[in-house]
Design an enzyme around this catalytic site. Structure first.
Site, short mmCIF file in Angstrom:
data_model
loop_
_atom_site.label_atom_id
_atom_site.label_comp_id
_atom_site.label_asym_id
_atom_site.label_seq_id
_atom_site.Cartn_x
_atom_site.Cartn_y
_atom_site.Cartn_z
N ASN A 68 55.58 54.46 111.46
CA ASN A 68 54.63 54.72 112.84
C ASN A 68 53.39 54.74 111.61
O ASN A 68 52.25 55.88 112.53
CB ASN A 68 55.04 56.22 112.87
CG ASN A 68 54.59 57.82 111.90
OD1 ASN A 68 53.82 57.39 111.15
ND2 ASN A 68 54.81 59.01 112.11
N LYS A 69 53.19 54.19 111.06
CA LYS A 69 51.30 53.97 109.97
C LYS A 69 50.96 52.48 111.27
O LYS A 69 51.80 52.06 112.20
CB LYS A 69 52.04 53.51 108.84
CG LYS A 69 52.40 54.59 107.87
CD LYS A 69 51.51 55.68 108.00
CE LYS A 69 52.01 57.14 107.37
NZ LYS A 69 52.82 57.38 106.42
N THR A 70 49.83 52.19 110.87
CA THR A 70 49.05 51.25 111.77
C THR A 70 49.44 49.83 111.72
O THR A 70 49.44 49.95 112.40
CB THR A 70 47.60 51.32 111.25
OG1 THR A 70 47.61 50.64 110.05
CG2 THR A 70 46.67 52.77 111.31
N ILE A 71 50.11 50.14 110.59
CA ILE A 71 51.26 48.37 110.83
C ILE A 71 52.31 48.79 110.22
O ILE A 71 52.25 49.71 109.10
CB ILE A 71 50.68 47.36 109.80
CG1 ILE A 71 50.39 46.81 108.94
CG2 ILE A 71 49.30 46.76 110.98
CD1 ILE A 71 50.32 45.82 107.93
N TYR B 176 55.33 52.44 106.58
CA TYR B 176 56.09 53.07 107.67
C TYR B 176 55.82 53.30 109.17
O TYR B 176 55.07 52.89 109.18
CB TYR B 176 56.02 54.75 106.55
CG TYR B 176 57.11 55.91 107.71
CD1 TYR B 176 58.29 56.06 107.11
CD2 TYR B 176 56.42 56.30 108.67
CE1 TYR B 176 59.02 56.50 107.79
CE2 TYR B 176 57.64 57.62 108.99
CZ TYR B 176 58.71 57.89 108.43
OH TYR B 176 59.43 58.23 109.34
#
Ligand SMILES: *Cc1c(COP(=O)(O)O)cnc(C)c1O
Length: 411
Positions: free
Chosen positions: A208-211, A206
């Site tokens: 705003n996730k880490t990748i 998603y």
């Protein structure tokens, strides 16, 4: 100065990779999606990897492939995002909410055992969606969906023992946990989250996730049979995927089940391949930011997040602080208003599921059923942590936090 809660970290490589897909003439799942899966598989110790449109899709496919049936029950932490429990409902299953550990926010396995027994005895949940009254019927608990909150991994060996003892499957909601890793006591080799930590591990890409791939996810499993079922169900229950059909495969597919439409496009996968290559560098950037928060937020009326021990590699998706409300004259929501006024973005992870209308009204969950989450969530604030946050931006976050907390008259 204004600091957003999150800003994606995208380089020219990502922009060029996506542009190349747009020019290639093949937009949906194809060679780039296959490449993303192969690269991700390598990153998680060679396990099977299925690229899908979201972590929610991955978890839905996982519980379907594991055979979740209507009115079977699944242990789900109350401290999580909507997706973790709703995929159980997609199959007609009953989520049994479990309380969290006060420090990490992760699922408390002792409470999981208590809740499992109460569900088996028909004591919880108080209501079922298909019954208006308070029918007491024993439920069969068949699985557990732990969440590694913020990217700090739970003890996956303990989860596995708990699952084996109670004859449960394990689907990991690892939406925050790439690249998180752990190692057994005294061992030097790291194991990635997703490398034998569950029957199926589900990652999120998603925005705003880490990748990120904008929207996207990955399902990882060691089982070829489960992978095959998920791959089939991710594309309408066809016996071949589109790439197989149009690139030399047979035109004559077969529908073997009423599947879903959960494939990841090549546009997204091209983004994913580039992000994956930078995943550890971005994790290290977040780790440095976490260290700065630990150093500069010391001595304020708040609790800092649990530090990972030597047996954990933290993805640092979140940096959740907890306000010491008894030392403050304002509550968390007023505190958040002050952050907003100071130009600092924030989030809250999360209002627990049992305090949402759907789970209260349909299942009859009560705040006292999950006392730790009920008590702790009103203290929670997630601070900005993302690789493209500059030192000046983080300095501003620290400055505003200190101003608000030290300028707030103690109680
Ligand atoms: C973001 C998130 C999800 C959902 O991920 P999607 O890829 O948006 O479906 C699920 N669980 C947790 C804990 C999350 O934070």
């Amino acid at each position: 100065m204004k600091v957003p809660y999150f800003r994606p970290s995208l380089s020219e490589n990502e922009i060029e990779a996506v542009t190349a897909v747009l020019r290639s003439g093949w937009l949906t799942s194809g060679p780039r999606a296959a490449e993303f899966e192969a690269a991700f598989s390598l990153a998680v110790g060679g396990r099977h990897a299925l690229a899908v449109s979201s972590a929610t899709a991955a978890m839905h496919l996982a519980v379907e492939a594991l055979g979740l049936e209507p009115n079977q029950a699944v242990l789900v932490p109350t401290m999580t995002f909507a997706a973790t429990a709703e995929v159980v409902r997609y199959m007609g299953g009953i989520p049994i909410l479990v309380d969290c550990e006060p420090d990490t926010g992760n699922m408390d396995l002792q409470d999981a055992l208590r809740k499992l027994k109460l569900a088996n005895e028909g004591e919880l949940p108080r209501k079922w969606p298909d019954t208006a009254g308070n029918r007491r019927t024993a439920l069969k608990v068949v699985g557990i969906i732990p969440v590694h909150v913020g990217g700090l991994m739970m003890d996956t060996a303990a989860i596995r023992r708990f699952a084996d003892d109670n004859d449960l499957w394990v689907v990991e909601d690892a939406a925050h946990a790439f690249p998180s890793a752990w190692r057994a006591n005294g061992e030097s080799d790291w194991k990635q989250c997703g490398q034998d930590t569950a029957d199926v591990t589900c990652f999120s890409f998603y925005a705003n996730k880490t990748i990120t791939t904008g929207e996207g996810g990955m399902a990882v499993t060691a089982s070829p049979a489960i992978e095959e079922r998920m791959r089939c169900m991710a594309l309408h229950g066809l016996s071949r995927d589109a790439w197989g059909r149009y690139s030399g495969g047979s035109w004559d597919y077969r529908i073997v089940a009423p599947g879903y439409k959960y494939n990841l496009t090549d546009i997204q996968a091209a983004l994913g391949v580039e992000q994956l290559a930078r995943a550890e560098a971005m994790r290290l950037a977040r780790e440095r930011q976490a260290e700065r928060y630990y150093a500069e937020l010391k001595g304020l009326p708040l609790s800092l997040p649990t530090r990972p021990g030597p047996d954990r590699r933290h993805s640092w998706h979140l940096f959740p602080i907890k306000l010491n409300l008894e030392d403050l004259s304002i509550d968390r929501d007023e505190f958040l208003d002050r952050l907003r006024e100071g130009g600092v973005g924030f989030s809250v992870h999360w209002r627990p599921l049992h305090l949402h209308p759907y789970y209260q009204e349909v299942f009859g969950w009560d705040p006292d059923d999950l006392p730790i989450a009920t008590r702790e969530w009103v203290r929670l604030v997630s601070l900005p942590i993302f690789p493209s946050m500059s030192e000046a931006e983080q300095g501003h976050v620290v400055h505003v936090l200190r101003e608000v907390l030290l300028g707030t008259a103690p109680r």
